[in-house]
Design an enzyme around this catalytic site. Structure first.
Site, mmCIF file in Angstrom:
data_model
loop_
_atom_site.group_PDB
_atom_site.id
_atom_site.type_symbol
_atom_site.label_atom_id
_atom_site.label_comp_id
_atom_site.label_asym_id
_atom_site.label_seq_id
_atom_site.Cartn_x
_atom_site.Cartn_y
_atom_site.Cartn_z
ATOM 1 C CG HIS A 577 -2.316 -0.222 0.931
ATOM 2 N ND1 HIS A 577 -3.202 -0.767 1.813
ATOM 3 C CD2 HIS A 577 -3.011 0.021 -0.197
ATOM 4 C CE1 HIS A 577 -4.383 -0.848 1.234
ATOM 5 N NE2 HIS A 577 -4.284 -0.392 0.018
ATOM 6 C CD GLU A 817 -3.749 -10.491 -20.974
ATOM 7 O OE1 GLU A 817 -3.234 -9.770 -20.119
ATOM 8 O OE2 GLU A 817 -4.746 -11.201 -20.763
ATOM 9 C CG ASP A 841 -0.262 -11.381 -18.306
ATOM 10 O OD1 ASP A 841 0.557 -11.877 -17.512
ATOM 11 O OD2 ASP A 841 -1.373 -10.954 -17.953
ATOM 12 C CB CYS A 888 -4.348 -2.005 -22.274
ATOM 13 S SG CYS A 888 -4.520 -3.791 -22.221
HETATM 14 C C1 PEP Z 1 -1.213 -6.998 -19.436
HETATM 15 O O1 PEP Z 1 -1.018 -8.188 -19.178
HETATM 16 O O2 PEP Z 1 -0.461 -6.299 -20.133
HETATM 17 C C2 PEP Z 1 -2.407 -6.316 -18.882
HETATM 18 C C3 PEP Z 1 -2.722 -5.093 -19.230
HETATM 19 O O3 PEP Z 1 -3.129 -7.004 -17.966
HETATM 20 P P1 PEP Z 1 -2.695 -7.142 -16.415
HETATM 21 O O4 PEP Z 1 -1.477 -6.307 -16.210
HETATM 22 O O5 PEP Z 1 -3.859 -6.702 -15.626
HETATM 23 O O6 PEP Z 1 -2.438 -8.612 -16.330
HETATM 24 MG MG MG Z 2 -2.630 -9.387 -18.305
#
Ligand code: PEP
Ligand code: MG
Length: 954
Positions: A577, A817, A841, A888
């Site tokens: 945190h 991913e 990922d 993302c």
């Molecule tokens: C990713 O794997 O890039 C992603 C955006 O998902 P998370 O980080 O939530 O696994």
């Molecule tokens: Mg991911």
């Protein structure tokens, strides 16, 4: 753990005196490279304190705590003296087990040896043994211990029937390392047996590594078709070792206490299962001796117990062993109690309470040794007088830590050492202690309330309010009151209650939840500080970088952001945190940088790089100047980017690339819009599920999704369906532990095992978005079959829900991913509406590097050409079918990567809300032609380092 091997044994030794024998033993350790020659003095000093003769012709020479600095490696040497020799205490010795131990591993050796101490004729057999194998065989009988302790219990589990409870118990044994997944699978195939009194038994010998017993109890009383369910024993059986555990269950049933188990807490259950009747008096005492209950304090304990003239039994409070007589030295040593562990003493009849009181006082008084109060949170790095002091950090050299909050800071260090709380363990007047505790809790609440009022960010206030709630927890108060009633001081009882609760939290498999133990200790320390009247030193009134061992979330919230330019801690991780708050407050932070950072002098100039996770003390003028330039440049860019944050995101040549925000909380959507986000490109809905104690129902979900959609006011929302399982389980969704959670049951794979949960989520999303655009994406998809399974549910819902009650502007996509998905992008692109590349990922799976690996994760660079090729394939396949592609993962906000991604054809970048203005600004710095050229260069490289070098050179 120390074990004996044949190579550790020297046969046929001779010595004229015990001193000559001890010299030989010291030489043997030195020759084996285990100690420095000076360790010999430690061996002598220890014998001078008291004899290390153990019994049955065995002595166990070992050094004093002070001499541990002369130990180079932990190990043992066993010297056999067939002719025997007279030890300085008059006993006859045939075997010396000489120990070089850097901590208290000698307790393990002691425990292994206790079984030979009671055996008749053992001395003669050791003296007459003519092979090393024989001695090793005599001394190291493998002791298989069946486990039953706080860690194997699974209480208050939200199960629906005895079968689910059996699986929860099996999962707990799996987490405790007692069984493999084969055991869990075996239990899934069998039906528990009724034992009567609402108790059930599920057992298997398949996949058992350590025989053990778990007891799983339901959260609420269960009446099923099969009958009442108060608890399910889950037995991992092996050989004869589990027989004692079965006997404990039978004894519990005979005592007719079975029906009470559902209501009982862990301590009571362990007491009942250890054979203690409800009528015995019981007292707990913590072992405070630095090196545990080794021979000397154990002897003292036995004497205390004998002096009471009443039968006293003792066991480890956390379980693991049956209660043993407190007057048996070998059995006491065999408990292997370490510093911090609690002993549960019990006695029955007249005088029991007074006897227990006396013995607990003796234990907490140190049993003849000087002891310090126990604070589990600090034990790991508590200044250990024996440990060498950490080396100081060299000037002008970058020292690594964990990058926890981005940004650069240049300022002098202010080193804040966490104060030590000194307090008496016991107090005479419980009523007065209760009053002191109440007053301190009240003052703590007032402090927190004031901090909540001052808190700047929503997240800060939320965490502080959670602390306030923790402080008001009646169970904590009750636990502390019980300690006070047993004679503990307000401080000791309070800390005990906090520590027990924090340890229970730490046992949770979910790392994020386990880290909440830090919050509990933070709350606990606040009250302890008030009770002990300990005040923190005043920080300087000029800007500084705060250097500290570890920092509690409320300490971060209290930081004066005008003066604190950065945060550097010896301990902690990026998901704590404190780190989350540092990010929320925009304070650059490097955490987990090790104890050497605490050697920094106040006022030492530091360059702290929160992006790369590095700190450089006393930088040269040159290095400082270049850091200052970087900082000034960074600030200028930030200010400019902020000014232009509402401009549409476009490259210099006008090519449009949407910039959206990643969110974990729908309440933050408005903030993202105010930072210039053109939509939400990734809503991590698992955080919504994690914030609830049970699965949120349809209405709750609709309400939360609607909050984001309304704040977005027509801008697109890309909601990812629940991405849990594997390394981030939901407490109310029990799953067996997996050997490779990242390769296990997670994301869409998991959701498809409970389609009703997925369906409720999809329904809530569709209904929340009535009149608004909605994009839904599926995580961890590996091929089109998984997409089709989810699409079938969506299609059915679209048929079922009238158009007026749901969105009519829907796109359904998948996250890229898993590399297979990128390789098969063409087959997916024909059916999906869009792709969003999760580079976090995708990089992990492409490079086979655990994204959370403490040493390797820095190499998991999304700019690796292999990852870039997969992104290229994805974009080409999508564009061929007229579909769009977003990114993302973290790579989308990497300034070096942005032009490459745009050059590869990516249409949308989704980044953390804070980064939105900077990414938009970065896009304005280059044109599409240049971006394509950079992408070509990057794709042609062989490694991620080569990609970065080549891009930097441009
Ligand atoms: C990713 O794997 O890039 C992603 C955006 O998902 P998370 O980080 O939530 O696994
Ligand atoms: Mg991911």
């Amino acid at each position: 753990m120390l074990t004996l091997s044949q190579d550790d044994i020297l046969l046929g030794c001779q010595a004229e005196s015990w001193r000559a024998a001890l010299d030989q033993a010291a030489d043997a350790l030195h020759t084996a490279g285990l100690v420095a020659p000076t360790y010999r003095d430690g061996l002598y000093a220890r014998e001078a304190q008291s004899s290390t003769y153990l019994g049955n012709a065995i002595a166990i020479p070992h050094g004093t705590p002070e001499s541990r600095t002369h130990v180079r490696a932990t190990g043992v040497r066993v010297l056999q003296f067939p002719g025997g020799l007279e030890w300085h205490d008059g006993n006859r010795v045939h075997v010396l087990v000489t120990i070089a131990a850097q901590s208290d591993e000698h307790l393990d050796i002691l425990r292994q040896l206790t079984h030979v101490l009671d055996q008749d004729g053992m001395a003669e057999r050791l003296a007459g043994a003519d092979s090393r194998a024989e001695i090793a065989g005599l001394l190291s009988k493998a002791v298989v211990e069946a486990r039953l302790d706080a860690e194997t219990l699974c209480l208050g589990f939200p199960a629906r029937d005895h079968q689910e409870l059996a699986l929860a118990g099996a999962a707990r044994l799996r987490q405790a390392g007692c069984v493999t997944s084969e055991f869990v699978a075996a239990l899934a195939e069998t039906s528990p047996l009724s034992l009567g009194q609402g108790l059930w038994l599920a057992a298997s010998h398949r996949g058992v590594e350590v025989p053990a017993l778990s007891l799983a109890t339901p959260a609420t009383a269960l009446e099923t078709d099969a009958g009442e369910v108060a608890g399910v024993f889950c037995l991992a059986a092996r050989g004869e070792a589990h027989r004692g555990l079965l006997e404990r269950i039978l004894a519990l049933l005979e005592s007719e206490a079975g029906g009470d188990v559902r209501e009982a807490d862990a301590a009571t259950l362990l007491a009942r299962l250890a054979g203690e009747s409800a009528s015995v008096s019981r007292r707990l005492a913590r072992v405070l001796n630095a090196h545990g209950l080794h021979a000397r304090p154990a002897k003292q304990l036995v004497q205390e117990a004998r002096a009471q003239g009443i039968a006293i039994r003792v066991r480890l409070a956390e379980g693991g062993f049956d209660a043993v007589s407190a007057t048996s030295l070998t059995k006491i040593i065999n408990l292997g109690a370490r510093r911090g562990q609690q002993l549960a003493f019990s006695a029955e009849g007249e005088g029991a309470d007074a006897a227990l009181e006396a013995i607990c006082r003796a234990v907490e008084g140190g049993l003849g040794e000087r002891v310090m109060p126990f604070d589990a949170s600090r034990e790991a790095i508590a200044p250990d007088e024996d440990a060498p002091a950490p080396e100081s950090l060299p000037a002008d050299e970058a020292h690594p830590g964990v990058a926890a909050s981005p940004g650069l800071a240049i300022a002098p260090a202010f080193v804040l050492m966490t104060p030590r709380f000194d307090y008496p363990a016991r107090a005479a007047d419980p009523a007065a202690e209760n009053r002191r505790l109440d007053a301190a809790i009240h003052e703590g609440k007032e402090q927190l309330e004031a901090l909540v009022q001052q808190a700047r960010g929503g997240e800060v206030a939320q965490i502080l309010s959670m602390h306030e709630e923790m402080l008001g927890d009646p169970e904590l108060h009750q636990a502390a009151r019980e300690g006070i009633a047993e004679g503990a001081s307000a401080e000791a009882a309070w800390w005990e209650a906090i520590d027990t609760a924090a340890q229970a939290q730490e046992r949770l498999a979910d790392r994020l939840l386990a880290e909440r133990a830090a919050d509990l200790r933070d709350v606990g320390r606040r009250v302890l500080g008030i009770l002990c009247r300990v005040e923190l030193p005043e920080p300087p009134d000029h800007p500084y970088i705060l250097v500290t061992d570890d920092i509690g979330p409320s300490d971060v919230a209290r930081l004066d952001t005008d003066r604190v330019r950065g945060l550097l801690t010896a301990r902690g991780g990026a998901t704590a945190h404190s780190a989350i708050l540092a990010r929320a407050l925009g304070i650059p932070a490097v955490v987990g940088a090790g104890p050497r950072v605490l050697t920094l002098d106040n006022g030492t100039e530091l360059i702290l790089d929160g992006e790369r996770g590095r700190v450089t003390p006393a930088p040269s003028a040159e290095r400082r100047q270049s850091a200052e330039q970087r900082l000034a440049e960074h600030r200028r860019r930030e200010a400019e980017a902020w000014e232009a944050r509402f401009e549409e995101a476009r490259t210099r040549c006008g090519h449009r690339v949407e910039v959206a925000a990643n969110l974990g909380n729908t309440a933050h959507a408005a903030d993202a819009v105010s930072r210039g986000a053109e939509g939400v490109g990734l809503l991590r809905t698992e955080f919504l599920f994690m914030a609830h104690a049970r699965e949120p129902d349809l209405e709750t979900q609709i309400e939360e999704y609607r909050e984001a959609l309304e704040a977005l006011d027509g801008r697109p929302l890309v909601a990812r369906t629940l991405d849990v399982g594997g390394d981030k389980p939901l407490p109310y969704w029990p799953l067996p532990q997996e050997a490779n959670p990242f390769l296990g049951l997670r994301g869409i794979r998991l959701s498809l095992t409970r389609p009703e949960v997925l369906e409720t989520q999809l329904r809530a999303l569709l209904m929340a978005a009535v009149g608004k655009p909605l994009r839904i994406m599926l995580p961890m998809v590996k091929d089109v079959a998984e997409f089709r399974a989810a699409r079938a549910i969506v299609d059915r819902l679209l048929d079922e829900i009238p158009e007026t009650e749901r969105t009519i502007d829907l796109q359904l996509g998948v996250m890229i991913e898993v590399p297979s998905c990128a390789l098969l992008a063409a087959s997916l692109a024909a059916e999906v509406d869009f792709f969003s590349v999760g580079t976090n990922d995708l990089t992990q799976y492409t490079l086979a590097i655990d994204r959370d690996h403490p040493e390797l994760s820095a190499q998991a660079d999304g700019l690796h050409p292999a990852v870039l090729r997969l992104i290229e394939m994805t974009v080409m396949a999508a564009h061929a079918q007229g579909k769009w592609v977003g990114v993302c993962g973290e790579l989308a906000s990497d300034a070096t990567a942005v032009p490459v991604l745009v050059g590869l054809g990516v249409d949308e970048l989704s980044v953390s809300a804070r980064q939105v203005p900077l990414v938009k600004a970065r896009l304005r710095e280059f044109g599409l032609k240049k971006a394509r050229a950079l992408a070509g260069i990057a794709l042609a490289q062989a490694t991620s380092e080569a990609v970065r070098d080549a891009l930097e050179a441009r």
